[in-house]
Design an enzyme around this catalytic site. Sequence first.
Site, mmCIF file in Angstrom:
data_model
loop_
_atom_site.group_PDB
_atom_site.id
_atom_site.type_symbol
_atom_site.label_atom_id
_atom_site.label_comp_id
_atom_site.label_asym_id
_atom_site.label_seq_id
_atom_site.Cartn_x
_atom_site.Cartn_y
_atom_site.Cartn_z
ATOM 1 N N ASN A 51 0.830 -1.205 0.000
ATOM 2 C CA ASN A 51 0.000 0.000 0.000
ATOM 3 C C ASN A 51 0.864 1.254 0.000
ATOM 4 O OD1 ASN A 51 0.401 -0.808 2.992
ATOM 5 N ND2 ASN A 51 -0.250 1.329 3.112
ATOM 6 N N CYS A 52 0.239 2.336 -0.436
ATOM 7 C CA CYS A 52 0.814 3.670 -0.260
ATOM 8 C C CYS A 52 -0.207 4.442 0.575
ATOM 9 C CB CYS A 52 1.101 4.324 -1.614
ATOM 10 S SG CYS A 52 -0.375 4.643 -2.598
ATOM 11 N N ALA A 53 -0.216 5.729 0.512
ATOM 12 C CA ALA A 53 -1.104 6.528 1.361
ATOM 13 C C ALA A 53 -2.584 6.321 1.045
ATOM 14 C CB ALA A 53 -0.751 8.002 1.238
#
Length: 108
Positions: A51-53
């Site tokens: 995941n990222c933000a």
Amino acid sequence: NLLEQTSWNLTRRRYYPKHNEYASDEAFKKANKIILGLGGKENIVEGNIDNCATRLRIKVHNTELVNERLLRRQGALGFINLPENHIQVVFLNVHLLADEIRRAHKVN
């Protein structure tokens, strides 16, 4: 009694120090529903949950098994289909959700 409330919370919630947040059993249930929406545990390529933000980044074996409608019911805001069966699903609060998905993927 405060002690009883505290012990109940400790047994029903998991703490993620890197996010300084707790996850509940409801988050774990939601993670399992997201796994179903991604075509089930066997459709997710081992070690490819990231995941990222704002995005959950996953590689699946078969994109035809991904149920966007079910994922939207779990809060997905959008989808990005990339080459080689990589999918990015936009969620709010994705970092905690990604940890719960990784946990659910291992447990089930």
